[in-house]
Design a protein around this motif. Structure first.
Motif, PDB file in Angstrom:
ATOM      1  N   LYS A 134      20.821  63.096  -4.956  1.00  0.00           N
ATOM      2  CA  LYS A 134      21.427  63.461  -6.236  1.00  0.00           C
ATOM      3  C   LYS A 134      20.407  64.031  -7.231  1.00  0.00           C
ATOM      4  O   LYS A 134      20.769  64.326  -8.373  1.00  0.00           O
ATOM      5  CB  LYS A 134      22.086  62.227  -6.854  1.00  0.00           C
ATOM      6  N   ASN A 135      19.144  64.163  -6.778  1.00  0.00           N
ATOM      7  CA  ASN A 135      18.072  64.659  -7.653  1.00  0.00           C
ATOM      8  C   ASN A 135      17.952  63.804  -8.915  1.00  0.00           C
ATOM      9  O   ASN A 135      17.862  64.309 -10.044  1.00  0.00           O
ATOM     10  CB  ASN A 135      18.314  66.130  -8.035  1.00  0.00           C
ATOM     11  N   ILE A 136      17.946  62.489  -8.700  1.00  0.00           N
ATOM     12  CA  ILE A 136      17.850  61.526  -9.800  1.00  0.00           C
ATOM     13  C   ILE A 136      16.416  61.020  -9.892  1.00  0.00           C
ATOM     14  O   ILE A 136      15.811  60.640  -8.887  1.00  0.00           O
ATOM     15  CB  ILE A 136      18.808  60.332  -9.576  1.00  0.00           C
ATOM     16  N   HIS A 137      15.875  61.032 -11.088  1.00  0.00           N
ATOM     17  CA  HIS A 137      14.549  60.466 -11.327  1.00  0.00           C
ATOM     18  C   HIS A 137      14.764  59.047 -11.859  1.00  0.00           C
ATOM     19  O   HIS A 137      14.848  58.821 -13.066  1.00  0.00           O
ATOM     20  CB  HIS A 137      13.762  61.325 -12.316  1.00  0.00           C
ATOM     21  N   GLY A 138      14.887  58.112 -10.931  1.00  0.00           N
ATOM     22  CA  GLY A 138      15.283  56.759 -11.282  1.00  0.00           C
ATOM     23  C   GLY A 138      14.280  56.037 -12.169  1.00  0.00           C
ATOM     24  O   GLY A 138      13.081  56.036 -11.900  1.00  0.00           O
ATOM     25  N   ARG A 139      14.792  55.434 -13.228  1.00  0.00           N
ATOM     26  CA  ARG A 139      13.970  54.597 -14.112  1.00  0.00           C
ATOM     27  C   ARG A 139      14.194  53.147 -13.723  1.00  0.00           C
ATOM     28  O   ARG A 139      15.322  52.660 -13.729  1.00  0.00           O
ATOM     29  CB  ARG A 139      14.363  54.823 -15.576  1.00  0.00           C
ATOM     30  N   ILE A 140      13.132  52.458 -13.378  1.00  0.00           N
ATOM     31  CA  ILE A 140      13.235  51.089 -12.873  1.00  0.00           C
ATOM     32  C   ILE A 140      12.962  50.089 -13.997  1.00  0.00           C
ATOM     33  O   ILE A 140      11.895  50.105 -14.610  1.00  0.00           O
ATOM     34  CB  ILE A 140      12.261  50.863 -11.714  1.00  0.00           C
ATOM     35  N   LYS A 142      30.370  56.971  -0.092  1.00  0.00           N
ATOM     36  CA  LYS A 142      30.715  58.380   0.019  1.00  0.00           C
ATOM     37  C   LYS A 142      29.478  59.238   0.268  1.00  0.00           C
ATOM     38  O   LYS A 142      29.571  60.327   0.836  1.00  0.00           O
ATOM     39  CB  LYS A 142      31.415  58.838  -1.260  1.00  0.00           C
ATOM     40  N   ASP A 143      28.323  58.752  -0.166  1.00  0.00           N
ATOM     41  CA  ASP A 143      27.087  59.521  -0.026  1.00  0.00           C
ATOM     42  C   ASP A 143      26.049  58.842   0.862  1.00  0.00           C
ATOM     43  O   ASP A 143      25.264  59.519   1.521  1.00  0.00           O
ATOM     44  CB  ASP A 143      26.453  59.753  -1.410  1.00  0.00           C
ATOM     45  N   ILE A 144      26.029  57.508   0.848  1.00  0.00           N
ATOM     46  CA  ILE A 144      24.990  56.762   1.559  1.00  0.00           C
ATOM     47  C   ILE A 144      25.641  55.696   2.431  1.00  0.00           C
ATOM     48  O   ILE A 144      26.490  54.944   1.958  1.00  0.00           O
ATOM     49  CB  ILE A 144      24.025  56.080   0.560  1.00  0.00           C
ATOM     50  N   PRO A 145      25.264  55.597   3.718  1.00  0.00           N
ATOM     51  CA  PRO A 145      25.856  54.561   4.573  1.00  0.00           C
ATOM     52  C   PRO A 145      25.465  53.168   4.126  1.00  0.00           C
ATOM     53  O   PRO A 145      24.419  52.961   3.517  1.00  0.00           O
ATOM     54  CB  PRO A 145      25.280  54.881   5.961  1.00  0.00           C
ATOM     55  N   GLY A 146      26.314  52.206   4.445  1.00  0.00           N
ATOM     56  CA  GLY A 146      26.039  50.820   4.084  1.00  0.00           C
ATOM     57  C   GLY A 146      25.209  50.110   5.137  1.00  0.00           C
ATOM     58  O   GLY A 146      24.355  50.711   5.793  1.00  0.00           O
ATOM     59  N   PHE A 147      25.492  48.816   5.321  1.00  0.00           N
ATOM     60  CA  PHE A 147      24.701  47.972   6.209  1.00  0.00           C
ATOM     61  C   PHE A 147      25.518  47.536   7.419  1.00  0.00           C
ATOM     62  O   PHE A 147      26.641  47.055   7.266  1.00  0.00           O
ATOM     63  CB  PHE A 147      24.252  46.685   5.508  1.00  0.00           C
ATOM     64  N   GLU A 148      24.944  47.663   8.613  1.00  0.00           N
ATOM     65  CA  GLU A 148      25.465  46.963   9.778  1.00  0.00           C
ATOM     66  C   GLU A 148      24.757  45.615   9.816  1.00  0.00           C
ATOM     67  O   GLU A 148      23.531  45.553   9.794  1.00  0.00           O
ATOM     68  CB  GLU A 148      25.193  47.751  11.056  1.00  0.00           C
ATOM     69  N   ILE A 149      25.526  44.551   9.845  1.00  0.00           N
ATOM     70  CA  ILE A 149      24.976  43.203   9.744  1.00  0.00           C
ATOM     71  C   ILE A 149      25.135  42.498  11.083  1.00  0.00           C
ATOM     72  O   ILE A 149      26.157  42.648  11.766  1.00  0.00           O
ATOM     73  CB  ILE A 149      25.688  42.410   8.636  1.00  0.00           C
ATOM     74  N   GLY A 150      24.116  41.744  11.482  1.00  0.00           N
ATOM     75  CA  GLY A 150      24.207  41.072  12.762  1.00  0.00           C
ATOM     76  C   GLY A 150      23.202  39.950  12.919  1.00  0.00           C
ATOM     77  O   GLY A 150      22.445  39.624  11.993  1.00  0.00           O
ATOM     78  N   LEU A 151      23.212  39.336  14.099  1.00  0.00           N
ATOM     79  CA  LEU A 151      22.240  38.304  14.446  1.00  0.00           C
ATOM     80  C   LEU A 151      21.039  38.957  15.111  1.00  0.00           C
ATOM     81  O   LEU A 151      21.193  39.817  15.981  1.00  0.00           O
ATOM     82  CB  LEU A 151      22.844  37.284  15.405  1.00  0.00           C
TER      83      LEU A 151
END
Length: 298
Positions: free
Chosen positions: A213-219, A264-273
């Motif tokens: 998204k060309n975001i300059h994230g401020r933390i 919609k833009d970034i995949p989530g998490f596959e969770i497992g053991l």
């Protein structure tokens, strides 16, 4: 009602994504779609609203989740009750997971473990999910509930038990952050302060989204653990990207707002053991592994 259909339904209800649900169920997406349609015909109600981009549970679908979970839980209890006498399995298995995972995924696994293998003892440690794989690699715990990394270490055996999309959240209270969120169409993300994970897959996903998204994230703050990120957002200290399962189980979920579904833009998490491959022969550990594979906790 076919238990297979109930398992397929719960997989899709958790992932809300046909491709991911079919992969977790080890069937093709068209086969999953046909089975869901057969289930809806049998129930006599539409359980999912779907179009080319999204899948969502209907009100009837949400109610059917309770039925499906209760039915499958009763089935597993019945099977455990009628098992032929067998040699008991003894041992202690140490497990590492996040607080959220301990009362979502792990709860169902341990419920079955108590019924099927009452002589297996559990040592549970909770903490930052970003550390889960390394905790197993370093020998701190024998097993962890973890998000599957982009590159899984060769020493690790991994079995999927769930999936969680990511969501962007902001505060509901009156504050400078919520003022900037009033018009979601014109948000200047680079002007917002972010609460970010110290490390791990969620941090990588956030930075990937920033670049896209060309975001300059401020933390504003670095935080270990997603639960604390929700807390800080609720106080109006910033916005954050967190797994949806964490938000759904948070006691503060009513104090934050979902700004955007990052899925919609970034995949989530596959969770497992996750366990060491060389330890898979351990009877107690293997018993938990098999229970996890038999339960569609996604």
């Amino acid at each position: 009602m076919d238990h297979k259909h109930l398992n397929y339904f719960l997989a899709l209800a958790k992932t809300l994504h046909f491709a991911r649900a079919s992969e977790l169920c080890h069937i093709s997406a068209p086969t999953l779609s046909r089975n869901i349609k057969q289930l809806e015909d049998e129930v006599g109600a539409v359980l999912f609203n779907r179009d080319n981009r999204t899948v969502k549970l209907t009100q009837e679908g949400k109610a059917f989740c309770d039925y499906a979970n209760a039915t499958l839980a009763s089935w597993h209890r019945f099977k455990a009750d009628i098992q032929e006498p067998q040699q008991h399995i003894y041992g202690n298995v140490s497990i590492y997971c996040s607080v959220t995972a301990s009362y979502s995924f792990l709860h169902q696994i341990l419920e079955q473990l108590r019924m099927q293998h009452p002589y297996i003892e559990i040592t549970l440690n909770t903490g930052d999910p970003a550390l889960a794989i390394n905790r197993v690699l370093d020998g701190h715990e024998a097993m962890a509930i973890a998000a599957k990394p982009v590159k899984l270490p060769g020493q690790i055996a991994f079995t999927s038990i769930g999936y969680s999309p990511l969501v962007l959240i902001g505060p509901k209270i009156a504050c400078p952050i919520s003022e900037q969120l009033k018009d979601l169409e014109t948000i200047n993300w680079s002007n917002l302060e972010f609460i970010v994970a110290e490390q791990g897959l969620s941090r990588q996903r956030l930075e990937q989204w920033w670049r896209k998204k060309n975001i300059h994230g401020r933390i504003y703050a670095h935080v270990a653990g997603h639960e604390a990120m929700v807390s800080m957002v609720s106080l109006g200290l910033g916005v954050a990207m967190v797994p949806k399962i964490v938000l759904d189980n948070s006691p503060l979920k009513e104090k934050v707002q979902v700004i955007s579904e990052a899925e919609k833009d970034i995949p989530g998490f596959e969770i497992g053991l996750a366990v060491l491959k060389k330890e898979r022969h351990d009877p107690a550990l293997n018993a938990i592994w098999e229970i996890a594979q038999s339960l569609l906790t996604y």
